[in-house]
Design an enzyme around this catalytic site. Structure first.
Site, short mmCIF file in Angstrom:
data_model
loop_
_atom_site.label_atom_id
_atom_site.label_comp_id
_atom_site.label_asym_id
_atom_site.label_seq_id
_atom_site.Cartn_x
_atom_site.Cartn_y
_atom_site.Cartn_z
N ASP A 116 0.86 -1.16 0.00
CA ASP A 116 0.00 0.00 0.00
C ASP A 116 0.92 1.23 0.00
OD1 ASP A 116 -3.25 0.58 1.52
OD2 ASP A 116 -2.08 1.81 0.12
C1 GLC Z 1 -4.34 4.31 -0.05
C2 GLC Z 1 -5.24 3.14 0.23
C3 GLC Z 1 -5.32 2.14 -0.90
C4 GLC Z 1 -5.21 2.88 -2.21
C5 GLC Z 1 -3.81 3.45 -2.29
C6 GLC Z 1 -3.59 4.26 -3.58
O1 GLC Z 1 -3.62 4.70 1.08
O2 GLC Z 1 -5.05 2.42 1.44
O3 GLC Z 1 -6.55 1.44 -0.76
O4 GLC Z 1 -5.43 1.99 -3.30
O5 GLC Z 1 -3.48 4.25 -1.18
O6 GLC Z 1 -4.37 5.41 -3.56
#
Ligand code: GLC
Length: 740
Positions: free
Chosen positions: A268
């Protein structure tokens, strides 16, 4: 032909051989470049990313959606780098792109995998038209805590419903051919257990026994892998002391070792470097080591991999073989997407944004997502031809952006049709709509417009009260400790109620709210979640009876926040409360000896049941369930039983019902839930029509992961229910024997 490709389908053989051939040409730095996803949304990306692209240091970019910019980034990567490897273009396409569908929790309330798949296909076509070829969805975290803001992005509390809708979403995004124009790679997230964060606080820690991981939180991800999902994303959260992003047990032992996952895992956002903040590592180098050896193939928006993996390989702490495995899985998805054949996007080759089909799917999803929670004395539908005026009250009646919900980076609020707009269009001059915003927003405690709202109610035949929370109150990092109606909304309801006119509450929210303060103050409640672009026409059709509500709750509605976690598939415990275990704390005598109260699993100050149970949802007709039966009272492991019921539409309108099958395994080597959803069918019946509804149930669907972590079916007695909610009363039973 080497062992790697023996037995693979022809196309996969070609890809496997192409991957190995390309890998063999790559330097270590170029390999690690493929493992880096770079944020590219500030400024003109080709300018400030160009040199790194030419050096082969970037495998993917995130958060660019201008097709010309993306085509230029691809051109630089393909024409100006040594090996010409095209880019993965990532974006959060969670519930629509320009055309916005209901939030996933709302889509879950449709209990309609086909419709959810159609919605994902609409989103994929619009995203692909912008140059996006990878979405970070579906989010399939089992969510049993409505305080958690991200419940809005989930499909709710149930393993089967989430598994089925997650797989449908993947099919919608990826299509039958990932290389087809308009297909985009999906990403099942957040692996694993994110929905169990303590106190519903986002990013908080989770402690989940392995048997619960296997029987609950893993299952939708296993279904996603079986559905062919291209990628998975790790969770931010700490799982039993080892944050998911550094957790080899889930990312390698389970995901690849047990499930045979062949796609790739992306972290993430910067979650690799966050391992140090968790306290798992001392610095970025150790974080890169922990994530890489756990099984994270690509780093999202961080530089731990690009800064430290080369050194870790040179030190021999990370093997180049493991780097090759990560890069091979990334290249494989790029080949499957057809990017080496054509990395560019021709927007003219794809349908227009917000075309008729897109809006039709968005409206149908909104229609089927709305749940009729209560409807006393048939307050709904409103008969427009019998009304001369309606008071429409509340800030969410006409909020084009808010009705789109959370996670709509690319949603176009100009496309939104609000309930007020839709009602004006439908009713014209036939009914006077008196609109009073009454509050600046849902959190407002300023009530100087309440008199105007009360006067409008006074002068009208009926009241439509639009209540709830704006999109900002749910979603990532937006948890709430109190999940009641924000601001002074309850007071507004009370003031309007006092006028004595029929009051219909239409609630827009990103989570189940505690509605105990208003549930008896209104005649009917339509729960519309955040319904998306076409929320207005959908709500209007339901309010005025052009369609009947058919949504069913994908998450339990607690009476008070203190009941959380509260969900239908709970364990029985050794001292379960009975229906008559109702104690009113105010009635307790001044002196009440210790043994005088309850002695079972309930709270002194609230009823132990939810306000509205999982699977609940009313209709404008009345569906009756009778004569439940099984095809056999005894079956052996490996056989199936058919559970049937007579479903009757006892009203005068055609309507749909989601028929639900639940089972209970009465005795197990592990205690089993008091109910588990094992099947559901959306059925449409004509007025007065009765139909036999049957569910085939194979013993394999009753398997669970036992004490040894192995999936097993145990002989014994099972109860089965069929009904219109998890409170189903029609019950039968059957026994599974070892063999007959
Ligand atoms: C965020 C989220 C994830 C998302 C990613 C990109 O922090 O936790 O679900 O896809 O970053 O935006």
């Amino acid at each position: 032909m080497n062992a790697l490709v023996a037995g693979m389908p022809h196309k996969q053989q070609d890809i496997a051989q192409s991957v190995q051939a390309l890998l063999g040409q790559m330097t270590l730095v170029e390999k690690i470049g493929q493992m880096s996803q770079v944020e590219a949304s500030h400024g003109y990306a080709p300018e400030y990313l160009g040199d790194r692209l030419r050096a082969g240091l970037i495998g993917s970019v995130i958060n660019v959606v201008e097709v010309d910019v993306l085509n230029e980034l691809q051109r630089i990567a393909v024409d100006e780098s040594r090996l010409g490897i095209p880019l993965l273009i990532g974006r959060d396409v969670i519930h629509g792109f320009k055309t916005v569908l209901p939030i996933p929790l709302g889509q879950a309330a449709t209990w309609n995998p086909t419709l959810v798949e159609e919605g994902a296909r609409v989103a994929a076509l619009e995203a692909a038209k912008s140059g996006v070829n990878w979405t970070f969805a579906p989010m399939i975290d089992i969510s049993r805590d409505a305080r958690w803001g991200r419940i809005a992005e989930s499909y709710g509390e149930c393993v089967l419903l989430t598994s089925e809708l997650g797989a449908a979403t993947i099919r919608g995004f990826q299509g039958d051919d990932l290389a087809a124009n308009g297909s985009i790679a999906a990403c099942a997230k957040h692996f694993a257990g994110y929905g169990a964060v303590e106190s519903g606080r986002d990013y908080a820690t989770t402690n989940i026994a392995d048997t619960k991981l296997r029987n609950v939180y893993f299952r939708p991800f296993n279904a996603a892998v079986d559905a062919g999902v291209s990628t998975l994303m790790t969770s931010f959260s700490d799982l039993n002391g080892i944050p998911a992003t550094g957790n080899r047990y889930i990312l390698t032992d389970v995901l690849r070792g047990e499930w045979g996952f062949e796609g790739f895992v992306v972290s993430d956002w910067d979650s690799i470097r966050q391992l140090q903040i968790h306290g798992l590592t001392e610095n970025d180098r150790e974080s890169a080591y922990a994530a890489s050896t756990a099984g994270v193939d690509m780093e999202m928006a961080g530089d731990a991999y690009s800064n430290h993996l080369p050194g870790l390989v040179e030190e021999g702490r990370v093997s180049e073989e493991s780097i090759d495995d990560s890069v091979a899985s990334i290249l494989r998805i790029k080949f499957e997407l057809g990017l080496f054949d054509n990395p560019y996007t021709d927007p003219e080759s794809l349908p227009e944004f917000a075309n008729e089909r897109a809006l039709q799917v968005a409206k149908e999803a909104a229609l089927q997502s709305v749940v009729l929670l209560k409807n006393d004395h048939g307050a709904l539908p409103l008969a427009a031809d019998e009304l001369s005026s309606i008071a429409v009250i509340g800030p969410l009646a006409d909020a084009r952006y808010e009705q789109l919900g959370t996670w709509i980076f690319d949603g176009d609020e100009e496309l939104s049709v609000t309930p007020l707009q839709a009602m004006r269009t439908l009713l014209g001059d036939s009914v006077e709509l008196r609109y009073v915003r009454a509050m600046e927003n849902s959190r407002s405690r300023v009530n100087d417009q309440f008199d105007a709202a009360v006067n409008a109610a006074h002068e009208s035949d009926a009241v439509l009260l639009f209540l709830g929370e704006e999109s900002i109150l749910s979603g990532e990092a937006h948890s709430r400790a109190d999940i009641g109606l924000p601001g002074d909304q309850v007071e507004l309801v009370r003031r309007v109620r006092a006028i004595g006119k029929p009051v219909i509450a239409v609630i827009l929210a990103g989570r189940p709210l505690t509605l105990s303060d208003i549930v008896d103050e209104v005649d009917a409640i339509l729960y519309a979640w955040h319904p998306g672009t076409m929320g207005g026409p959908a709500i209007t059709d339901l309010v005025f009876g052009k369609a009947s509500p058919s949504g069913k709750l994908p998450a339990t509605f607690p009476r008070v926040v203190g009941q959380i976690p509260i969900y239908y598939s709970q364990k029985n415990g050794g001292k379960p409360p009975s229906k008559d275990t109702v104690v009113h704390i105010d009635d307790i005598d001044t002196f009440a000896p210790q043994t005088s109260l309850g002695m079972s699993a309930f709270h002194l100050d609230t009823c132990f049941t939810p306000l509205f149970p999982f699977g609940h949802g009313l209709s404008y007709t009345w569906f009756g369930y009778e004569n439940i039966r099984v095809s056999a009272n005894e079956i052996s492991i490996g056989e199936e039983v058919v559970v049937s019921v007579e479903l009757g539409n006892h009203g005068d309108i055609e309507a749909s019902e989601v028929v639900q099958l639940y089972t209970r395994d009465l005795v197990g080597s592990l205690t089993r839930p008091v109910k588990e959803l094992k099947g559901f069918q959306r059925v449409r019946l004509a007025p007065r029509e009765t139909r036999t509804i049957s569910f085939k149930l194979h013993t394999d669907e009753l398997a669970f992961f036992g004490r040894d972590g192995k999936r097993t079916v145990e002989p014994g007695m099972f109860h089965a229910w069929i009904g219109g909610s998890s409170d189903a009363e029609q019950r039968t039973e059957f026994r599974i024997t070892e063999h007959r």
